[in-house]
Scaffold this motif. Sequence first.
Motif, PDB file in Angstrom:
ATOM      1  N   GLU A 142      57.012   0.705  59.331  1.00 45.60           N
ATOM      2  CA  GLU A 142      57.593  -0.409  60.190  1.00 45.60           C
ATOM      3  C   GLU A 142      56.881  -0.730  61.368  1.00 45.60           C
ATOM      4  O   GLU A 142      56.732  -2.176  61.724  1.00 45.60           O
ATOM      5  N   LEU A 143      56.439   0.100  62.302  1.00 46.34           N
ATOM      6  CA  LEU A 143      55.671  -0.237  63.344  1.00 46.34           C
ATOM      7  C   LEU A 143      54.512   0.554  63.281  1.00 46.34           C
ATOM      8  O   LEU A 143      54.315   1.454  64.064  1.00 46.34           O
TER       9      LEU A 143
ATOM     10  N   THR B 136      68.744 -13.329  65.093  1.00 47.60           N
ATOM     11  CA  THR B 136      68.156 -12.826  63.947  1.00 47.60           C
ATOM     12  C   THR B 136      66.741 -12.297  63.828  1.00 47.60           C
ATOM     13  O   THR B 136      65.934 -12.319  64.855  1.00 47.60           O
ATOM     14  N   HIS B 137      66.353 -11.210  62.925  1.00 49.44           N
ATOM     15  CA  HIS B 137      65.010 -10.472  62.961  1.00 49.44           C
ATOM     16  C   HIS B 137      64.430 -10.364  61.517  1.00 49.44           C
ATOM     17  O   HIS B 137      65.449  -9.945  60.695  1.00 49.44           O
ATOM     18  N   MET B 153      64.337   0.419  64.181  1.00 46.31           N
ATOM     19  CA  MET B 153      64.199  -0.966  64.432  1.00 46.31           C
ATOM     20  C   MET B 153      65.572  -1.496  64.911  1.00 46.31           C
ATOM     21  O   MET B 153      65.218  -2.097  66.326  1.00 46.31           O
ATOM     22  N   GLY B 154      66.856  -1.031  64.609  1.00 44.06           N
ATOM     23  CA  GLY B 154      68.009  -1.516  65.299  1.00 44.06           C
ATOM     24  C   GLY B 154      68.045  -1.045  66.671  1.00 44.06           C
ATOM     25  O   GLY B 154      68.333  -1.773  67.425  1.00 44.06           O
ATOM     26  N   PRO B 181      71.847  -3.903  61.367  1.00 46.49           N
ATOM     27  CA  PRO B 181      71.758  -2.471  61.511  1.00 46.49           C
ATOM     28  C   PRO B 181      73.003  -1.579  60.938  1.00 46.49           C
ATOM     29  O   PRO B 181      72.566  -0.607  60.171  1.00 46.49           O
ATOM     30  N   ARG B 182      74.165  -2.103  61.366  1.00 47.67           N
ATOM     31  CA  ARG B 182      75.276  -1.160  60.771  1.00 47.67           C
ATOM     32  C   ARG B 182      76.219  -1.807  60.423  1.00 47.67           C
ATOM     33  O   ARG B 182      77.466  -1.266  60.293  1.00 47.67           O
TER      34      ARG B 182
END
Lengths: 282, 282
Positions: A142-143, B136-137, B153-154, B181-182
């Motif tokens: 991811e990173l 958004t991402h 990430m979240g 994320p959730r």
Amino acid sequence: MLSDHKNYAYLHGEFVPLENAYLHVSDLSIQRGYGIFDFFKVQEEAPLFLEHYISRFFQSAQLMGLPVPLSEEQLKATLAELLQKNKLPNSGVKMILTGGYSANGYDPAAPNLLITQQALTLPTQEQVARGIKIITHEYVRELPLAKTINYSMGIRLLQEVKARQADDVLYHHGGVVTEFPRSNFFLLTQDNVLVTPAQEVLLGVTRRNVLELARQQYQVQERTVTLEDIAQAREAFMTSTTKRVLPIVEVDGKPVNDGKPGPVTLQLLEQLLELEQKQFID
Amino acid sequence: MLSDHKNYAYLHGEFVPLENAYLHVSDLSIQRGYGIFDFFKVQEEAPLFLEHYISRFFQSAQLMGLPVPLSEEQLKATLAELLQKNKLPNSGVKMILTGGYSANGYDPAAPNLLITQQALTLPTQEQVARGIKIITHEYVRELPLAKTINYSMGIRLLQEVKARQADDVLYHHGGVVTEFPRSNFFLLTQDNVLVTPAQEVLLGVTRRNVLELARQQYQVQERTVTLEDIAQAREAFMTSTTKRVLPIVEVDGKPVNDGKPGPVTLQLLEQLLELEQKQFID
């Protein structure tokens, strides 16, 4: 080691026996896999290339928005004290920084810093002479520039690695090679150019050392590397703190060149060993 | 609640006060972010839609190669005992299964099963009436069908969500929308078709319940949803165990339709509340 000589860990600002080092289950590493870490080698009680590992640790923390509770100087002093207490001549030190004890299991709190030191298994001469077999898998971390604790994919692939009688798995993204779960990848082209992926990889300290050593003798390129490049390669190897320079002799069941560790690979390993030795002497 | 009434957690096969629930730092959740979990709601001391959560918990475990140390029946009996001990009428129960205490910090060991129960904050009527703003991402979870503990990430995006004065972040992949994320994502088209992403999403239990409720009244499609679809949408909302059905009134600074919670969204929320109530009565 005497039977009453405890191995210590650093946690919550103090040194505790490793067997007593526990985190409450509200820690965000347990709740959400949220944390970063770094890992360096100790030889004859002296840390190797410490500056690089410390600076990467702080960089990972920054990328993940985690404040390190110690300054670089304080962290170094703490590490020195831990090494002094443990007196483990050849070992690995792991620094883990988690999102802390979260009240709601999601929002980060004051980070928890944990440092452990344990005996280390390095590749034997036999392993180096034999080389390793690898498989490939489509995946990008991811990173990539942050050394996070997220190894879900790598651990999940352990079974497949074993089933296919391989030693490790190399990630690629649409045929563009990146890295192993815990190591970097290098190959030598038929024209004797040493190549390693430039993008979407963790910038390994051993990768950096090998690049520096190689630049004195070879043409070196950090660039896009594809699975097709591997099929055409003269040599291939992985680098990491614990693996040093480890020859790769087979990829997805196909031999790399003649299927034997290459001379440039073995020479770079020798030079890395000398460099490590020099650090220790200095 | 009486001051001597402890909140209990289940860990290592026994019930311990939550404040004493600790994992040794060798646990693979701490070392490598390796674990799965699930989370269900308790209303008036009764678990809601328990079968679905249990079956997803076992599915996530299987996808990650983690054996659950209890059978489904044993797990249910354990949950019942925990609920009986804690007597928290309205709460959330979290089951976490980690990779266990790993000798080398990488290879999985006997998994650790942890169950906690804590008070739960549900959206208020004011929050529902106001709706939420989202950004958004670009991101896809690694193993969308598995509910892993990896929320790096979240959590990392929390700062950006806050900076942009939003409430949550919706993931997309090249403009193809997946999930929060959730939470899951739904929209209502101008033709009154209720749409939710079909691919690369966690199959939420609330998503499933809402789909079932909606099918009785509307045309419903599980299909590809794009950011462009959102720009054209009549209504939008998120679903999750804790959020239930929560209206989305703004996406990346642009209002959804007239920027107010839509009637179909609010009707589905009402019907979900009825369904939850019915579960409790049955």
